[in-house]
Design a protein around this motif. Sequence first.
Motif, PDB file in Angstrom:
ATOM      1  N   LEU A   1       0.816  -1.202   0.000  1.00 19.46           N
ATOM      2  CA  LEU A   1       0.000   0.000   0.000  1.00 19.46           C
ATOM      3  C   LEU A   1       0.857   1.262   0.000  1.00 19.46           C
ATOM      4  O   LEU A   1       0.527   2.254  -0.668  1.00 19.46           O
ATOM      5  CB  LEU A   1      -0.940  -0.003   1.207  1.00 19.46           C
ATOM      6  N   PHE A   2       1.969   1.242   0.728  1.00 18.59           N
ATOM      7  CA  PHE A   2       2.832   2.421   0.776  1.00 18.59           C
ATOM      8  C   PHE A   2       3.471   2.712  -0.591  1.00 18.59           C
ATOM      9  O   PHE A   2       3.561   3.872  -0.999  1.00 18.59           O
ATOM     10  CB  PHE A   2       3.915   2.235   1.839  1.00 18.59           C
ATOM     11  N   VAL A   3       3.912   1.680  -1.294  1.00 20.64           N
ATOM     12  CA  VAL A   3       4.519   1.925  -2.608  1.00 20.64           C
ATOM     13  C   VAL A   3       3.475   2.394  -3.607  1.00 20.64           C
ATOM     14  O   VAL A   3       3.777   3.182  -4.515  1.00 20.64           O
ATOM     15  CB  VAL A   3       5.255   0.667  -3.106  1.00 20.64           C
ATOM     16  N   VAL A   4       2.220   1.949  -3.459  1.00 24.20           N
ATOM     17  CA  VAL A   4       1.165   2.429  -4.353  1.00 24.20           C
ATOM     18  C   VAL A   4       0.849   3.894  -4.067  1.00 24.20           C
ATOM     19  O   VAL A   4       0.635   4.692  -4.992  1.00 24.20           O
ATOM     20  CB  VAL A   4      -0.091   1.550  -4.205  1.00 24.20           C
ATOM     21  N   VAL A   5       0.806   4.273  -2.796  1.00 25.78           N
ATOM     22  CA  VAL A   5       0.595   5.675  -2.439  1.00 25.78           C
ATOM     23  C   VAL A   5       1.711   6.541  -3.009  1.00 25.78           C
ATOM     24  O   VAL A   5       1.490   7.647  -3.535  1.00 25.78           O
ATOM     25  CB  VAL A   5       0.494   5.829  -0.916  1.00 25.78           C
TER      26      VAL A   5
ATOM     27  N   THR B   1       6.545   2.865 -11.149  1.00 25.08           N
ATOM     28  CA  THR B   1       5.711   1.723 -11.513  1.00 25.08           C
ATOM     29  C   THR B   1       6.439   0.393 -11.392  1.00 25.08           C
ATOM     30  O   THR B   1       5.943  -0.539 -10.742  1.00 25.08           O
ATOM     31  CB  THR B   1       5.191   1.884 -12.953  1.00 25.08           C
ATOM     32  N   VAL B   2       7.596   0.272 -12.020  1.00 21.45           N
ATOM     33  CA  VAL B   2       8.274  -1.031 -12.082  1.00 21.45           C
ATOM     34  C   VAL B   2       8.704  -1.523 -10.701  1.00 21.45           C
ATOM     35  O   VAL B   2       8.392  -2.663 -10.321  1.00 21.45           O
ATOM     36  CB  VAL B   2       9.459  -0.955 -13.054  1.00 21.45           C
TER      37      VAL B   2
ATOM     38  N   GLY C   1      -4.311  -3.618  -8.493  1.00 24.42           N
ATOM     39  CA  GLY C   1      -5.320  -2.965  -9.327  1.00 24.42           C
ATOM     40  C   GLY C   1      -5.151  -1.456  -9.353  1.00 24.42           C
ATOM     41  O   GLY C   1      -5.261  -0.820 -10.416  1.00 24.42           O
ATOM     42  N   THR C   2      -4.871  -0.872  -8.190  1.00 29.43           N
ATOM     43  CA  THR C   2      -4.655   0.576  -8.137  1.00 29.43           C
ATOM     44  C   THR C   2      -3.410   0.974  -8.921  1.00 29.43           C
ATOM     45  O   THR C   2      -3.411   1.974  -9.655  1.00 29.43           O
ATOM     46  CB  THR C   2      -4.530   1.024  -6.681  1.00 29.43           C
ATOM     47  N   LEU C   3      -2.337   0.198  -8.764  1.00 31.27           N
ATOM     48  CA  LEU C   3      -1.108   0.495  -9.504  1.00 31.27           C
ATOM     49  C   LEU C   3      -1.335   0.389 -11.019  1.00 31.27           C
ATOM     50  O   LEU C   3      -0.824   1.216 -11.792  1.00 31.27           O
ATOM     51  CB  LEU C   3       0.002  -0.459  -9.067  1.00 31.27           C
ATOM     52  N   THR C   4      -2.111  -0.597 -11.434  1.00 30.46           N
ATOM     53  CA  THR C   4      -2.406  -0.740 -12.867  1.00 30.46           C
ATOM     54  C   THR C   4      -3.200   0.451 -13.372  1.00 30.46           C
ATOM     55  O   THR C   4      -2.940   0.971 -14.469  1.00 30.46           O
ATOM     56  CB  THR C   4      -3.178  -2.043 -13.111  1.00 30.46           C
ATOM     57  N   LEU C   5      -4.185   0.888 -12.600  1.00 32.67           N
ATOM     58  CA  LEU C   5      -4.973   2.054 -12.999  1.00 32.67           C
ATOM     59  C   LEU C   5      -4.100   3.303 -13.091  1.00 32.67           C
ATOM     60  O   LEU C   5      -4.204   4.092 -14.048  1.00 32.67           O
ATOM     61  CB  LEU C   5      -6.108   2.276 -11.999  1.00 32.67           C
TER      62      LEU C   5
END
Length: 619
Positions: A246-250, A272-273, A301-305
């Motif tokens: 979650l932290f890396v997505v934020v 992203t990578v 899913g959030t990262l893909t979006l």
Amino acid sequence: MNTQLQDVRRLEAEFADAMNRMYAVGNGLARMRASLEMEQGSPAPAPTPAVASDVPAAPVAPVASGAPAAPVAAMTPVPAASATPLPRVEPVPSWWQREGAVTKVLALAGAVVTLIGIALLLALAMQQGWFVPELRVTLGVLLAVGLVIAGHVVRSRETSRGRSSAAPVAIAATGYAAGYLDVVAVTTVYGWVPRTAGLTIGAVVAVSGLLLARRWDRQLLAALTVLGATFLAPVVAEGFGDAVSLFVVVLSAAALLAKGDRGWPMLALARTVPAAGSIFLGIVFSAGDGSPSKVAIIAAGTLTLLALVGAVSAGRFDSHDLVGSATVAGSAITLLIAFGAHGETLRTTGFGLVAAAFAVALAITSRPPVGPVPTPLAATTGGVSGVAALLAVMSGAPERWVVTGILITALGYAAAAVTTRSRVTLWVATGTAVVASIAYLGHPTAYFSIGSAEQHDAVTALLDSLLAGGVAALGAWGVDVVRGIPARLRRSTRIAALIAGLTTSAVGVVSLGLIFGERLGYTQTGFVAGHALATVLWMLTSAWLLLRGLKAQAHRDLALRLGLGLAAVSVVKLFLFDLATLDGVWRVAAFIVTGLLLLASGTAYAKALERTRPPTAAA
């Protein structure tokens, strides 16, 4: 008197020759001087005008006896051609001699080493129990704030002196990354703040650093901040898991909001990578424990979006962008893996949702007002949709209907290609059709012998044959209606569609024979009857092609070739397969009917050809 006149003329000629020699020497000296000055790098002065060495002596006009001698003709000086000096090639300096190179290398190395040291210090302090937790966090915050302030001070001094280097960028990036790691520590290790609050604080820290990068217009600052925090978050949190994901997505979302990936491809990759890799490792570790995490699905899913939104934004900024396609592909693979780690129901549903979502994304981004996006990104979006759809079918469909599901998927994409007339959709349909064709090959290979045919599922074979024929027809139609397809490819597609149609029709006829034979208790009779009818059907198709070739001016050559080729294939099948497989009345019927059709085709073709000839030619 005549003797004296001859002497004067001789002296004049010798004088003119001497002058020519002097001018030739002057020209030679001028050329030598210009060459020497060019080698020394100094500009050559304008050359002194001189007469070319090949100027002939001026003739002396003959004079009558007693007349004064004609004066020597004036010698017109010819300026020597000025030598144009060649541009001097400056030697290419080594990388460490380039301006700012050493500073950049040292700054980057210092930032990396400092961040690693901070992360190791936090981890070691927690393991060894150094200081109290409050003091550890306070020291970390003070260090982060101090580095950010130092970055601002160094930059202001450089700006006042008219200089710019990577040093303040690296210092500030180290400070923001260290602050983000402190937030990770107080959230995941100490648990002082709830996860939602920690993610919010981390987002504020990340956004502030990335907005500074945007204000300074330094992509390096943004990339270092994101990479440092992403790579070292697992070190501080002592492993991969839901919180780290979650932290890396934020962090990725903050980077997208700061710049939108427009013109900063290095930041797009940085946000992203590594995040996709971190989520993937979290999935692997959680699946290894026997409890796959659903939080990883949300994170992936959030990262893909975010990757898709950034890729579309970058594609509108740069029509040749390739980084966006790579980021979308990497994040989508992580999302598919996240679904694949779960049970059949969630896995199949997830694959289906991904397929539908990317299909919708392809439709939205292929036309205004959002699109059109670069072709590589559109191809990646459609490819992910096709792969996810195939995975959904293979994951959730019963074993008996797997091929049917794949064919339905290919049929759907082929219909979409015809409807939208999009080349990218046509490519996706082609890919799924290839997979469907490979899966379908199990049906015709099972009908080579009566033993394997009796054990085969004739009902699914009949249904799959109908679907495969539809895929072939829609595929050929799509190639015809989509613009920009070469004529040679259109012709090859028609031939492939005809071959596929003949194959599926033969399998369908044999399947019908088997179905009726099993119902009546004559399975072998149904098998041989189906093969005999398939041969007759091929011959009828051959006759239709031959007659159509005389009527269709545009495709006459192709239709005639296909008709003759199909007739030859029918005869070969009759002698090599039917003669050995069929028996009794069915063998006789196949030969008689095929022979009569050949004769009828030849007669009808001759009559049709006669009608197409001009009257003069017929006479």
